[in-house]
Design a protein around this motif. Sequence first.
Motif, PDB file in Angstrom:
ATOM      1  N   ARG A  66       1.519  16.134  -0.473  1.00  0.00           N
ATOM      2  CA  ARG A  66       0.310  15.460   0.009  1.00  0.00           C
ATOM      3  C   ARG A  66       0.410  13.970  -0.277  1.00  0.00           C
ATOM      4  O   ARG A  66       0.803  13.560  -1.366  1.00  0.00           O
ATOM      5  N   ALA A  67       0.053  13.159   0.729  1.00  0.00           N
ATOM      6  CA  ALA A  67       0.119  11.711   0.556  1.00  0.00           C
ATOM      7  C   ALA A  67      -0.926  11.046   1.441  1.00  0.00           C
ATOM      8  O   ALA A  67      -1.440  11.648   2.388  1.00  0.00           O
ATOM      9  N   SER A  68      -1.226   9.797   1.095  1.00  0.00           N
ATOM     10  CA  SER A  68      -2.108   8.956   1.909  1.00  0.00           C
ATOM     11  C   SER A  68      -1.393   7.639   2.154  1.00  0.00           C
ATOM     12  O   SER A  68      -0.547   7.221   1.366  1.00  0.00           O
ATOM     13  N   TYR A  69      -1.777   7.003   3.262  1.00  0.00           N
ATOM     14  CA  TYR A  69      -1.185   5.722   3.616  1.00  0.00           C
ATOM     15  C   TYR A  69      -2.300   4.778   4.045  1.00  0.00           C
ATOM     16  O   TYR A  69      -3.089   5.117   4.933  1.00  0.00           O
ATOM     17  N   HIS A  70      -2.366   3.604   3.433  1.00  0.00           N
ATOM     18  CA  HIS A  70      -3.453   2.650   3.651  1.00  0.00           C
ATOM     19  C   HIS A  70      -2.925   1.394   4.333  1.00  0.00           C
ATOM     20  O   HIS A  70      -1.925   0.813   3.892  1.00  0.00           O
ATOM     21  N   VAL A  71      -3.593   0.993   5.416  1.00  0.00           N
ATOM     22  CA  VAL A  71      -3.293  -0.263   6.100  1.00  0.00           C
ATOM     23  C   VAL A  71      -4.602  -1.015   6.338  1.00  0.00           C
ATOM     24  O   VAL A  71      -5.670  -0.404   6.427  1.00  0.00           O
ATOM     25  N   THR A  72      -4.497  -2.343   6.425  1.00  0.00           N
ATOM     26  CA  THR A  72      -5.665  -3.156   6.745  1.00  0.00           C
ATOM     27  C   THR A  72      -5.327  -4.091   7.894  1.00  0.00           C
ATOM     28  O   THR A  72      -4.162  -4.390   8.151  1.00  0.00           O
ATOM     29  N   SER A  73      -6.372  -4.562   8.551  1.00  0.00           N
ATOM     30  CA  SER A  73      -6.195  -5.594   9.570  1.00  0.00           C
ATOM     31  C   SER A  73      -5.867  -6.905   8.859  1.00  0.00           C
ATOM     32  O   SER A  73      -6.107  -7.055   7.654  1.00  0.00           O
ATOM     33  N   ALA A  74      -5.328  -7.868   9.593  1.00  0.00           N
ATOM     34  CA  ALA A  74      -4.972  -9.164   9.001  1.00  0.00           C
ATOM     35  C   ALA A  74      -6.189  -9.837   8.369  1.00  0.00           C
ATOM     36  O   ALA A  74      -6.075 -10.479   7.328  1.00  0.00           O
ATOM     37  N   ASP A  75      -7.358  -9.669   8.983  1.00  0.00           N
ATOM     38  CA  ASP A  75      -8.562 -10.292   8.420  1.00  0.00           C
ATOM     39  C   ASP A  75      -9.224  -9.431   7.341  1.00  0.00           C
ATOM     40  O   ASP A  75     -10.215  -9.820   6.748  1.00  0.00           O
ATOM     41  N   ARG A  76      -8.675  -8.239   7.101  1.00  0.00           N
ATOM     42  CA  ARG A  76      -9.104  -7.295   6.067  1.00  0.00           C
ATOM     43  C   ARG A  76     -10.487  -6.687   6.313  1.00  0.00           C
ATOM     44  O   ARG A  76     -11.046  -6.040   5.452  1.00  0.00           O
ATOM     45  N   TRP A  77     -11.046  -6.853   7.513  1.00  0.00           N
ATOM     46  CA  TRP A  77     -12.353  -6.266   7.828  1.00  0.00           C
ATOM     47  C   TRP A  77     -12.229  -4.820   8.275  1.00  0.00           C
ATOM     48  O   TRP A  77     -13.169  -4.038   8.140  1.00  0.00           O
ATOM     49  N   ALA A  78     -11.093  -4.449   8.813  1.00  0.00           N
ATOM     50  CA  ALA A  78     -10.854  -3.074   9.248  1.00  0.00           C
ATOM     51  C   ALA A  78      -9.756  -2.478   8.382  1.00  0.00           C
ATOM     52  O   ALA A  78      -8.848  -3.179   7.943  1.00  0.00           O
ATOM     53  N   TYR A  79      -9.867  -1.184   8.120  1.00  0.00           N
ATOM     54  CA  TYR A  79      -8.807  -0.512   7.377  1.00  0.00           C
ATOM     55  C   TYR A  79      -8.731   0.945   7.803  1.00  0.00           C
ATOM     56  O   TYR A  79      -9.679   1.509   8.339  1.00  0.00           O
ATOM     57  N   THR A  80      -7.567   1.526   7.553  1.00  0.00           N
ATOM     58  CA  THR A  80      -7.340   2.940   7.836  1.00  0.00           C
ATOM     59  C   THR A  80      -6.612   3.565   6.662  1.00  0.00           C
ATOM     60  O   THR A  80      -5.689   2.976   6.108  1.00  0.00           O
ATOM     61  N   VAL A  81      -7.053   4.756   6.292  1.00  0.00           N
ATOM     62  CA  VAL A  81      -6.310   5.593   5.362  1.00  0.00           C
ATOM     63  C   VAL A  81      -5.920   6.846   6.140  1.00  0.00           C
ATOM     64  O   VAL A  81      -6.783   7.570   6.632  1.00  0.00           O
ATOM     65  N   ALA A  82      -4.620   7.045   6.283  1.00  0.00           N
ATOM     66  CA  ALA A  82      -4.090   8.226   6.965  1.00  0.00           C
ATOM     67  C   ALA A  82      -3.646   9.217   5.900  1.00  0.00           C
ATOM     68  O   ALA A  82      -2.885   8.859   4.999  1.00  0.00           O
ATOM     69  N   GLU A  83      -4.147  10.431   5.995  1.00  0.00           N
ATOM     70  CA  GLU A  83      -3.768  11.476   5.051  1.00  0.00           C
ATOM     71  C   GLU A  83      -2.879  12.491   5.753  1.00  0.00           C
ATOM     72  O   GLU A  83      -3.070  12.764   6.941  1.00  0.00           O
ATOM     73  N   GLY A  84      -1.923  13.028   5.013  1.00  0.00           N
ATOM     74  CA  GLY A  84      -1.066  14.019   5.628  1.00  0.00           C
ATOM     75  C   GLY A  84      -0.128  14.675   4.649  1.00  0.00           C
ATOM     76  O   GLY A  84      -0.234  14.504   3.429  1.00  0.00           O
ATOM     77  N   THR A  85       0.789  15.408   5.218  1.00  0.00           N
ATOM     78  CA  THR A  85       1.792  16.139   4.466  1.00  0.00           C
ATOM     79  C   THR A  85       3.150  15.524   4.756  1.00  0.00           C
ATOM     80  O   THR A  85       3.525  15.355   5.917  1.00  0.00           O
ATOM     81  N   ALA A  86       3.862  15.195   3.704  1.00  0.00           N
ATOM     82  CA  ALA A  86       5.157  14.530   3.823  1.00  0.00           C
ATOM     83  C   ALA A  86       6.273  15.529   4.088  1.00  0.00           C
ATOM     84  O   ALA A  86       6.273  16.645   3.566  1.00  0.00           O
ATOM     85  N   ASP A  87       7.206  15.074   4.895  1.00  0.00           N
ATOM     86  CA  ASP A  87       8.446  15.780   5.147  1.00  0.00           C
ATOM     87  C   ASP A  87       9.554  14.777   4.798  1.00  0.00           C
ATOM     88  O   ASP A  87       9.495  13.627   5.244  1.00  0.00           O
ATOM     89  N   LEU A  88      10.510  15.178   3.979  1.00  0.00           N
ATOM     90  CA  LEU A  88      11.586  14.283   3.563  1.00  0.00           C
ATOM     91  C   LEU A  88      12.899  14.699   4.201  1.00  0.00           C
ATOM     92  O   LEU A  88      13.263  15.878   4.186  1.00  0.00           O
ATOM     93  N   SER A  89      13.611  13.724   4.740  1.00  0.00           N
ATOM     94  CA  SER A  89      14.943  13.997   5.283  1.00  0.00           C
ATOM     95  C   SER A  89      15.898  14.240   4.110  1.00  0.00           C
ATOM     96  O   SER A  89      15.580  13.922   2.964  1.00  0.00           O
ATOM     97  N   PRO A  90      17.093  14.737   4.399  1.00  0.00           N
ATOM     98  CA  PRO A  90      18.115  14.774   3.345  1.00  0.00           C
ATOM     99  C   PRO A  90      18.473  13.334   2.940  1.00  0.00           C
ATOM    100  O   PRO A  90      18.240  12.386   3.699  1.00  0.00           O
ATOM    101  N   VAL A  91      19.036  13.181   1.773  1.00  0.00           N
ATOM    102  CA  VAL A  91      19.521  11.882   1.307  1.00  0.00           C
ATOM    103  C   VAL A  91      20.754  11.504   2.131  1.00  0.00           C
ATOM    104  O   VAL A  91      21.593  12.361   2.433  1.00  0.00           O
ATOM    105  N   ALA A  92      20.868  10.236   2.491  1.00  0.00           N
ATOM    106  CA  ALA A  92      22.032   9.756   3.250  1.00  0.00           C
ATOM    107  C   ALA A  92      23.306  10.021   2.467  1.00  0.00           C
ATOM    108  O   ALA A  92      23.416   9.650   1.301  1.00  0.00           O
ATOM    109  N   GLN A  93      24.277  10.655   3.117  1.00  0.00           N
ATOM    110  CA  GLN A  93      25.548  10.990   2.478  1.00  0.00           C
ATOM    111  C   GLN A  93      26.741  10.319   3.150  1.00  0.00           C
ATOM    112  O   GLN A  93      27.782  10.157   2.540  1.00  0.00           O
ATOM    113  N   ASP A  94      26.575   9.980   4.424  1.00  0.00           N
ATOM    114  CA  ASP A  94      27.663   9.433   5.225  1.00  0.00           C
ATOM    115  C   ASP A  94      27.072   8.376   6.160  1.00  0.00           C
ATOM    116  O   ASP A  94      25.957   8.575   6.651  1.00  0.00           O
ATOM    117  N   PRO A  95      27.765   7.265   6.394  1.00  0.00           N
ATOM    118  CA  PRO A  95      27.204   6.203   7.230  1.00  0.00           C
ATOM    119  C   PRO A  95      26.810   6.633   8.647  1.00  0.00           C
ATOM    120  O   PRO A  95      26.067   5.927   9.316  1.00  0.00           O
TER     121      PRO A  95
END
Length: 146
Positions: A66-95
Amino acid sequence: MTEDATQNALLALLLEGHGGVLVTLKRDGRPQLSNVSHAYDPDQRIIRVSITDDRAKTRNLRRDPRASYHVTSADRWAYTVAEGTADLSPVAQDPYDDTVEELVRLYRDVLGEHPDWDEYRAAMVRDRRLVLRLRVERAYGIPRAV
């Protein structure tokens, strides 16, 4: 505004910039916050972030996705918090593995072209990077005034 229109207005703020605050949960339940860069895919409602394998946020997400992600507008009057479930890729092993290919796409979405893709690909493996995909399930905040 309808609920769908409000959600869409809130999520539109994710497209205005590429910086935000990722919130994960520590073992004791307290929040752990990290400033990160993101790319948002509105069709899939997925926020993508490049992270490293050895960081607290990665350990936290493996334990509790479980995670949340917070962003604001440049003027900081608007904001969003997006909540969701994280999915992680495998760790990079080869270029040229799937994880590095996704990291290249993420870099392009956030910053455009890299001056040396071979160096970038090697760094992704060396840094033990992976991709966090946060599937947005709900958003709240204050959308831009119409």
